[in-house]
Write a protein that holds these residues in place. Structure first.
Motif, PDB file in Angstrom:
ATOM      1  N   GLN A   7       0.792  -1.225   0.000  1.00  0.00           N
ATOM      2  CA  GLN A   7       0.000   0.000   0.000  1.00  0.00           C
ATOM      3  C   GLN A   7       0.832   1.287   0.000  1.00  0.00           C
ATOM      4  OE1 GLN A   7      -2.809  -0.435   3.223  1.00  0.00           O
ATOM      5  NE2 GLN A   7      -3.889  -2.082   2.182  1.00  0.00           N
ATOM      6  N   GLN A   8       2.108   1.180  -0.370  1.00  0.00           N
ATOM      7  CA  GLN A   8       2.958   2.361  -0.485  1.00  0.00           C
ATOM      8  C   GLN A   8       3.433   2.496  -1.929  1.00  0.00           C
ATOM      9  OE1 GLN A   8       6.097   2.467   2.398  1.00  0.00           O
ATOM     10  NE2 GLN A   8       4.718   2.201   4.120  1.00  0.00           N
ATOM     11  N   SER A   9       3.294   3.688  -2.471  1.00  0.00           N
ATOM     12  CA  SER A   9       3.691   3.956  -3.839  1.00  0.00           C
ATOM     13  C   SER A   9       5.212   3.852  -3.976  1.00  0.00           C
ATOM     14  CB  SER A   9       3.222   5.359  -4.229  1.00  0.00           C
ATOM     15  OG  SER A   9       3.586   5.645  -5.544  1.00  0.00           O
ATOM     16  N   ARG A  10       5.647   3.232  -5.086  1.00  0.00           N
ATOM     17  CA  ARG A  10       7.090   3.056  -5.308  1.00  0.00           C
ATOM     18  C   ARG A  10       7.379   3.094  -6.801  1.00  0.00           C
ATOM     19  NH1 ARG A  10      11.654   0.945  -2.011  1.00  0.00           N
ATOM     20  NH2 ARG A  10      13.294   0.985  -3.540  1.00  0.00           N
ATOM     21  N   ASP A  11       8.376   3.864  -7.203  1.00  0.00           N
ATOM     22  CA  ASP A  11       8.826   3.868  -8.587  1.00  0.00           C
ATOM     23  C   ASP A  11       9.869   2.768  -8.761  1.00  0.00           C
ATOM     24  OD1 ASP A  11       7.301   6.009  -9.643  1.00  0.00           O
ATOM     25  OD2 ASP A  11       8.642   7.438  -8.685  1.00  0.00           O
ATOM     26  N   ILE A  12       9.695   1.985  -9.811  1.00  0.00           N
ATOM     27  CA  ILE A  12      10.634   0.897 -10.114  1.00  0.00           C
ATOM     28  C   ILE A  12      10.973   0.965 -11.598  1.00  0.00           C
ATOM     29  CG2 ILE A  12       9.731  -0.565  -8.256  1.00  0.00           C
ATOM     30  CD1 ILE A  12       8.371  -2.256 -10.500  1.00  0.00           C
ATOM     31  N   PRO A  13      12.052   0.302 -12.016  1.00  0.00           N
ATOM     32  CA  PRO A  13      12.414   0.300 -13.442  1.00  0.00           C
ATOM     33  C   PRO A  13      11.360  -0.423 -14.288  1.00  0.00           C
ATOM     34  CG  PRO A  13      14.229  -0.506 -12.079  1.00  0.00           C
ATOM     35  CD  PRO A  13      13.037  -0.402 -11.192  1.00  0.00           C
ATOM     36  N   ASP A  14      11.224  -0.011 -15.540  1.00  0.00           N
ATOM     37  CA  ASP A  14      10.362  -0.730 -16.477  1.00  0.00           C
ATOM     38  C   ASP A  14      10.902  -2.139 -16.674  1.00  0.00           C
ATOM     39  OD1 ASP A  14       8.795   1.523 -16.806  1.00  0.00           O
ATOM     40  OD2 ASP A  14       9.796   2.158 -18.649  1.00  0.00           O
ATOM     41  N   GLN A  15      10.017  -3.066 -17.026  1.00  0.00           N
ATOM     42  CA  GLN A  15      10.378  -4.463 -17.281  1.00  0.00           C
ATOM     43  C   GLN A  15      11.040  -5.121 -16.066  1.00  0.00           C
ATOM     44  OE1 GLN A  15       9.474  -6.181 -20.105  1.00  0.00           O
ATOM     45  NE2 GLN A  15       8.311  -4.314 -20.477  1.00  0.00           N
ATOM     46  N   CYS A  16      10.593  -4.745 -14.887  1.00  0.00           N
ATOM     47  CA  CYS A  16      11.143  -5.287 -13.643  1.00  0.00           C
ATOM     48  C   CYS A  16      10.392  -6.560 -13.264  1.00  0.00           C
ATOM     49  CB  CYS A  16      11.009  -4.235 -12.538  1.00  0.00           C
ATOM     50  SG  CYS A  16      11.795  -4.692 -10.988  1.00  0.00           S
ATOM     51  N   SER A  17      11.134  -7.640 -13.037  1.00  0.00           N
ATOM     52  CA  SER A  17      10.503  -8.887 -12.601  1.00  0.00           C
ATOM     53  C   SER A  17      10.319  -8.847 -11.081  1.00  0.00           C
ATOM     54  CB  SER A  17      11.360 -10.089 -12.983  1.00  0.00           C
ATOM     55  OG  SER A  17      12.532 -10.129 -12.185  1.00  0.00           O
ATOM     56  N   LEU A  18       9.506  -9.750 -10.577  1.00  0.00           N
ATOM     57  CA  LEU A  18       9.343  -9.840  -9.129  1.00  0.00           C
ATOM     58  C   LEU A  18      10.678 -10.135  -8.451  1.00  0.00           C
ATOM     59  CD1 LEU A  18       6.014 -11.761  -8.391  1.00  0.00           C
ATOM     60  CD2 LEU A  18       6.652  -9.462  -7.674  1.00  0.00           C
ATOM     61  N   GLU A  19      11.453 -11.029  -9.042  1.00  0.00           N
ATOM     62  CA  GLU A  19      12.758 -11.367  -8.474  1.00  0.00           C
ATOM     63  C   GLU A  19      13.667 -10.137  -8.413  1.00  0.00           C
ATOM     64  OE1 GLU A  19      15.306 -15.210  -8.901  1.00  0.00           O
ATOM     65  OE2 GLU A  19      15.742 -13.898 -10.616  1.00  0.00           O
ATOM     66  N   GLN A  20      13.714  -9.359  -9.493  1.00  0.00           N
ATOM     67  CA  GLN A  20      14.527  -8.139  -9.506  1.00  0.00           C
ATOM     68  C   GLN A  20      14.027  -7.142  -8.462  1.00  0.00           C
ATOM     69  OE1 GLN A  20      13.837  -7.357 -13.679  1.00  0.00           O
ATOM     70  NE2 GLN A  20      16.030  -7.574 -14.116  1.00  0.00           N
ATOM     71  N   LEU A  21      12.725  -7.014  -8.337  1.00  0.00           N
ATOM     72  CA  LEU A  21      12.157  -6.101  -7.344  1.00  0.00           C
ATOM     73  C   LEU A  21      12.648  -6.453  -5.953  1.00  0.00           C
ATOM     74  CD1 LEU A  21      10.069  -3.875  -6.504  1.00  0.00           C
ATOM     75  CD2 LEU A  21       8.464  -5.767  -6.180  1.00  0.00           C
ATOM     76  N   LEU A  22      12.553  -7.710  -5.599  1.00  0.00           N
ATOM     77  CA  LEU A  22      12.906  -8.142  -4.248  1.00  0.00           C
ATOM     78  C   LEU A  22      14.398  -8.044  -3.975  1.00  0.00           C
ATOM     79  CD1 LEU A  22      10.587 -11.257  -4.115  1.00  0.00           C
ATOM     80  CD2 LEU A  22      10.167  -9.022  -3.078  1.00  0.00           C
ATOM     81  N   ILE A  23      15.201  -8.547  -4.897  1.00  0.00           N
ATOM     82  CA  ILE A  23      16.643  -8.653  -4.648  1.00  0.00           C
ATOM     83  C   ILE A  23      17.387  -7.360  -4.969  1.00  0.00           C
ATOM     84  CG2 ILE A  23      18.745  -9.866  -5.351  1.00  0.00           C
ATOM     85  CD1 ILE A  23      16.933 -12.360  -5.778  1.00  0.00           C
ATOM     86  N   GLN A  24      17.158  -6.799  -6.157  1.00  0.00           N
ATOM     87  CA  GLN A  24      17.939  -5.640  -6.598  1.00  0.00           C
ATOM     88  C   GLN A  24      17.354  -4.311  -6.142  1.00  0.00           C
ATOM     89  OE1 GLN A  24      18.275  -6.102 -10.846  1.00  0.00           O
ATOM     90  NE2 GLN A  24      19.450  -7.987 -10.673  1.00  0.00           N
ATOM     91  N   VAL A  25      16.036  -4.151  -6.245  1.00  0.00           N
ATOM     92  CA  VAL A  25      15.418  -2.867  -5.923  1.00  0.00           C
ATOM     93  C   VAL A  25      15.219  -2.706  -4.418  1.00  0.00           C
ATOM     94  CG1 VAL A  25      13.381  -1.397  -6.262  1.00  0.00           C
ATOM     95  CG2 VAL A  25      14.292  -2.733  -8.181  1.00  0.00           C
ATOM     96  N   LEU A  26      14.612  -3.717  -3.783  1.00  0.00           N
ATOM     97  CA  LEU A  26      14.328  -3.609  -2.349  1.00  0.00           C
ATOM     98  C   LEU A  26      15.455  -4.151  -1.476  1.00  0.00           C
ATOM     99  CD1 LEU A  26      10.569  -4.679  -2.374  1.00  0.00           C
ATOM    100  CD2 LEU A  26      11.521  -2.358  -2.377  1.00  0.00           C
ATOM    101  N   GLY A  27      16.242  -5.084  -2.007  1.00  0.00           N
ATOM    102  CA  GLY A  27      17.358  -5.649  -1.256  1.00  0.00           C
ATOM    103  C   GLY A  27      16.936  -6.404  -0.007  1.00  0.00           C
ATOM    104  N   ILE A  28      15.840  -7.162  -0.118  1.00  0.00           N
ATOM    105  CA  ILE A  28      15.361  -7.895   1.051  1.00  0.00           C
ATOM    106  C   ILE A  28      15.606  -9.391   0.877  1.00  0.00           C
ATOM    107  CG2 ILE A  28      13.625  -6.171   1.663  1.00  0.00           C
ATOM    108  CD1 ILE A  28      11.515  -7.919   0.382  1.00  0.00           C
ATOM    109  N   PRO A  29      15.821 -10.102   1.978  1.00  0.00           N
ATOM    110  CA  PRO A  29      15.987 -11.556   1.888  1.00  0.00           C
ATOM    111  C   PRO A  29      14.672 -12.211   1.482  1.00  0.00           C
ATOM    112  CG  PRO A  29      16.098 -10.825   4.176  1.00  0.00           C
ATOM    113  CD  PRO A  29      15.975  -9.604   3.328  1.00  0.00           C
TER     114      PRO A  29
END
Length: 67
Positions: A7-29
């Motif tokens: 429920q929080q707005s976030r800008d991410i790169p185009d063509q971002c996969s879920l895996e990329q979101l979690l690991i590269q963008v958010l950096g969460i385990p």
């Protein structure tokens, strides 16, 4: 592009996969993590191929141990 994460707005790169979101963008385990997009749980085996779209609503749920 813009999506909602828990429920929080976030800008991410185009063509971002879920895996990329979690690991590269958010950096969460990812261990013990469940992910739903528009209230549909996406299996972790599908994360690399699941490409997010503008205005997607992503819910991250962390499994916890309790009693």
């Amino acid at each position: 592009m813009n999506i909602l994460i828990n429920q929080q707005s976030r800008d991410i790169p185009d063509q971002c996969s879920l895996e990329q979101l979690l690991i590269q963008v958010l950096g969460i385990p990812v261990a013990g993590l469940a992910v739903a997009v528009h209230e549909t749980v996406i299996p972790s085996t599908d994360w690399p191929a699941y490409i997010l779209q503008p205005a997607d609503k992503v819910m991250l749920i962390r499994a916890t141990q309790g009693g």
